[in-house]
Scaffold this active site. Structure first.
Site, PDB file in Angstrom:
ATOM      1  N   ASP A  46      -4.461  16.594  16.252  1.00  0.00           N
ATOM      2  CA  ASP A  46      -4.216  16.728  14.816  1.00  0.00           C
ATOM      3  C   ASP A  46      -3.150  15.719  14.412  1.00  0.00           C
ATOM      4  O   ASP A  46      -2.594  15.023  15.268  1.00  0.00           O
ATOM      5  CB  ASP A  46      -3.743  18.152  14.482  1.00  0.00           C
ATOM      6  CG  ASP A  46      -2.410  18.472  15.142  1.00  0.00           C
ATOM      7  OD1 ASP A  46      -2.184  17.998  16.280  1.00  0.00           O
ATOM      8  OD2 ASP A  46      -1.579  19.168  14.545  1.00  0.00           O
ATOM      9  N   SER A  57      -2.563  18.726  22.584  1.00  0.00           N
ATOM     10  CA  SER A  57      -3.486  17.593  22.510  1.00  0.00           C
ATOM     11  C   SER A  57      -2.811  16.262  22.819  1.00  0.00           C
ATOM     12  O   SER A  57      -3.474  15.252  23.019  1.00  0.00           O
ATOM     13  CB  SER A  57      -4.067  17.505  21.107  1.00  0.00           C
ATOM     14  OG  SER A  57      -3.024  17.154  20.200  1.00  0.00           O
ATOM     15  N   GLY A  58      -1.480  16.264  22.827  1.00  0.00           N
ATOM     16  CA  GLY A  58      -0.749  15.010  22.970  1.00  0.00           C
ATOM     17  C   GLY A  58      -0.298  14.448  21.637  1.00  0.00           C
ATOM     18  O   GLY A  58       0.554  13.566  21.576  1.00  0.00           O
ATOM     19  N   GLY A  59      -0.871  14.953  20.552  1.00  0.00           N
ATOM     20  CA  GLY A  59      -0.574  14.397  19.231  1.00  0.00           C
ATOM     21  C   GLY A  59       0.860  14.628  18.786  1.00  0.00           C
ATOM     22  O   GLY A  59       1.475  13.748  18.172  1.00  0.00           O
ATOM     23  N   PHE A  60       1.395  15.811  19.109  1.00  0.00           N
ATOM     24  CA  PHE A  60       2.742  16.117  18.618  1.00  0.00           C
ATOM     25  C   PHE A  60       3.766  15.105  19.108  1.00  0.00           C
ATOM     26  O   PHE A  60       4.618  14.638  18.356  1.00  0.00           O
ATOM     27  CB  PHE A  60       3.168  17.537  19.022  1.00  0.00           C
ATOM     28  CG  PHE A  60       4.531  17.894  18.500  1.00  0.00           C
ATOM     29  CD1 PHE A  60       4.707  18.199  17.162  1.00  0.00           C
ATOM     30  CD2 PHE A  60       5.643  17.859  19.327  1.00  0.00           C
ATOM     31  CE1 PHE A  60       5.967  18.489  16.653  1.00  0.00           C
ATOM     32  CE2 PHE A  60       6.909  18.141  18.828  1.00  0.00           C
ATOM     33  CZ  PHE A  60       7.071  18.463  17.493  1.00  0.00           C
ATOM     34  N   GLY A  75       2.451  21.552  11.943  1.00  0.00           N
ATOM     35  CA  GLY A  75       3.135  20.911  10.829  1.00  0.00           C
ATOM     36  C   GLY A  75       4.293  21.703  10.263  1.00  0.00           C
ATOM     37  O   GLY A  75       4.817  21.363   9.204  1.00  0.00           O
ATOM     38  N   CYS A  78      21.140  38.272  36.144  1.00  0.00           N
ATOM     39  CA  CYS A  78      21.898  39.428  35.653  1.00  0.00           C
ATOM     40  C   CYS A  78      22.036  40.539  36.681  1.00  0.00           C
ATOM     41  O   CYS A  78      23.003  41.290  36.649  1.00  0.00           O
ATOM     42  CB  CYS A  78      21.254  39.955  34.376  1.00  0.00           C
ATOM     43  SG  CYS A  78      21.398  38.780  33.015  1.00  0.00           S
ATOM     44  N   CYS A 127      19.572  43.184  30.889  1.00  0.00           N
ATOM     45  CA  CYS A 127      18.570  42.291  31.477  1.00  0.00           C
ATOM     46  C   CYS A 127      18.386  42.543  32.972  1.00  0.00           C
ATOM     47  O   CYS A 127      19.350  42.769  33.696  1.00  0.00           O
ATOM     48  CB  CYS A 127      18.995  40.836  31.243  1.00  0.00           C
ATOM     49  SG  CYS A 127      17.832  39.639  31.897  1.00  0.00           S
ATOM     50  N   ASP A 185       5.313  28.700  21.371  1.00  0.00           N
ATOM     51  CA  ASP A 185       5.850  27.997  22.535  1.00  0.00           C
ATOM     52  C   ASP A 185       7.099  27.268  22.088  1.00  0.00           C
ATOM     53  O   ASP A 185       7.233  26.925  20.915  1.00  0.00           O
ATOM     54  CB  ASP A 185       4.865  26.929  23.035  1.00  0.00           C
ATOM     55  CG  ASP A 185       4.801  25.753  22.073  1.00  0.00           C
ATOM     56  OD1 ASP A 185       4.170  25.898  21.020  1.00  0.00           O
ATOM     57  OD2 ASP A 185       5.424  24.707  22.348  1.00  0.00           O
TER      58      ASP A 185
HETATM   59 ZN   LIG Z   1      19.251  38.027  32.713  1.00  0.00          ZN
END
Ligand SMILES: [Zn+2]
Length: 342
Positions: free
Chosen positions: A115, A61-64, A184, A277, A272, A234
């Site tokens: 928020d 939202s941009g709030g953080f 939060g 890798c 990996c 995220d």
């Molecule tokens: Zn890798």
């Protein structure tokens, strides 16, 4: 969700993201609003078209950004928040209506409610006020227009306070959002209480809706919140870690600047399958990092994203075969093998 702050997951192109197994990415409303602006992005066909990513995008939202940059915060009231832009220092205002409107114009698939996210350790009355205003804003946003097909998630607040976490969820859930975030947390508090609050907050959310923990991305943290019922998360950690010259691996975090990798012919991680890798040695990537070659940062970004995306894919498979607890215990034991770094 890999984070594409400014309409790009830093150094990684969309085809690579897809090949790594990314299914949904995050875009930052705050940054896109100021540079280049939602009007321009809409004019050029929306955020998917603009950044050539046809998979799902979640926009915050941009709030953080506003509430985490405390020295730019000017005033908060029941209608919105006034702050100084990090771009030019001008006083700006973000309201629930504007946050929804920007995300509508960006055309993301999941829009987040605006928020109030206080930092760790604020007095209880401040936490309580954040919960109250977050609810007031959520009630407004519930009814606002959205892009075609766009989902809207509510965000619960309450910090580490058990009573406030319950109150926030009880106020938000009846509004009937498409999914719910736990906000939060991961804002500077200790990890044990943070995980306890996650369990509690998740327990108040409906089972049939996605639950999103905002801002966690280290392998251990991701596994711990999955165990507590979280479906989405995220963090800039994989790409930011890469830009500091470090790799996430099953042997722990490797700092490629370390001299012990100078003649190390092994890949970053034996298990990996990422482009770094499968082709390159630790010695080569160390050389690139030390010479500040862009390819070094790119290879580490590709690897770190792949490492986390593989980790959550394995977690998902373990859940599907009802074997998550034993898989997680094994994974945490493997991750705890931390080599000593100079
Ligand atoms: Zn890798």
């Amino acid at each position: 969700m890999p984070v594409g702050t400014k309409a790009t997951v830093k150094t990684v192109d969309p085809d690579e993201l897809r090949a790594l197994g990314a299914t949904v990415i995050l875009g930052n409303t705050y940054h896109l609003h100021f540079r280049p602006g939602e009007d321009l992005i809409e004019e050029l066909g929306g955020l998917h078209r603009f950044m050539a990513w046809d998979g799902p995008i979640l926009t915050d939202s941009g709030g953080f950004q506003i509430f985490s940059l405390r020295d730019t915060l000017l005033a908060v009231d029941d209608d919105g928040v006034t702050f100084r832009s990090v771009y030019d220092g001008k006083a700006e205002r973000l309201t629930p209506e504007l946050a929804a409107r920007i995300q509508e114009r960006l055309g993301s698939d999941i829009a987040m409610c605006l928020d109030i996210c206080p930092p760790a350790g604020v007095p209880r009355h401040e936490l309580e006020e954040a919960v109250r205003r977050t609810t007031v804003w959520a009630q407004k946003q519930r009814e606002l227009p959205r892009a075609p097909g766009q989902l809207r998630f509510g965000i619960t607040q309450g910090g580490l306070d058990a009573e406030l976490r319950r109150r926030s969820s009880e106020e938000l859930v009846p509004l009937g959002f498409d999914g719910y975030a736990i906000g939060g947390l991961s804002v500077g508090e200790r990890r044990g209480p943070m995980f306890d609050a996650t369990s509690l907050a998740a327990s108040y959310l409906p089972h049939e809706r996605a639950r999103y923990f905002m801002g966690i991305g280290d392998p251990e943290g991701v596994l711990e919140v999955i165990a507590r019922g979280i479906d989405m998360f995220d963090c800039v950690l994989p790409t930011r870690t890469a830009r500091t010259g470090s790799a996430l691996t099953w042997e722990g975090r490797l700092n490629l600047r370390n001299a012990r990798f100078a003649r190390d012919a092994r890949p970053l991680d034996e298990h990996c399958g990422c482009p770094a890798c499968t082709r390159h040695s630790r010695a080569y990537i160390r050389h690139l990092v030390n010479q500040q070659e862009i390819l070094g940062l790119r290879l580490l970004s590709l690897h770190n994203l792949r490492f986390l995306l593989d980790l959550v894919r394995e977690a998902r498979q373990a859940i599907e075969r009802s074997g998550f607890d034993s898989w997680k215990a094994d994974a945490l034991a493997r991750l705890a093998v931390q080599p000593q770094e100079a």
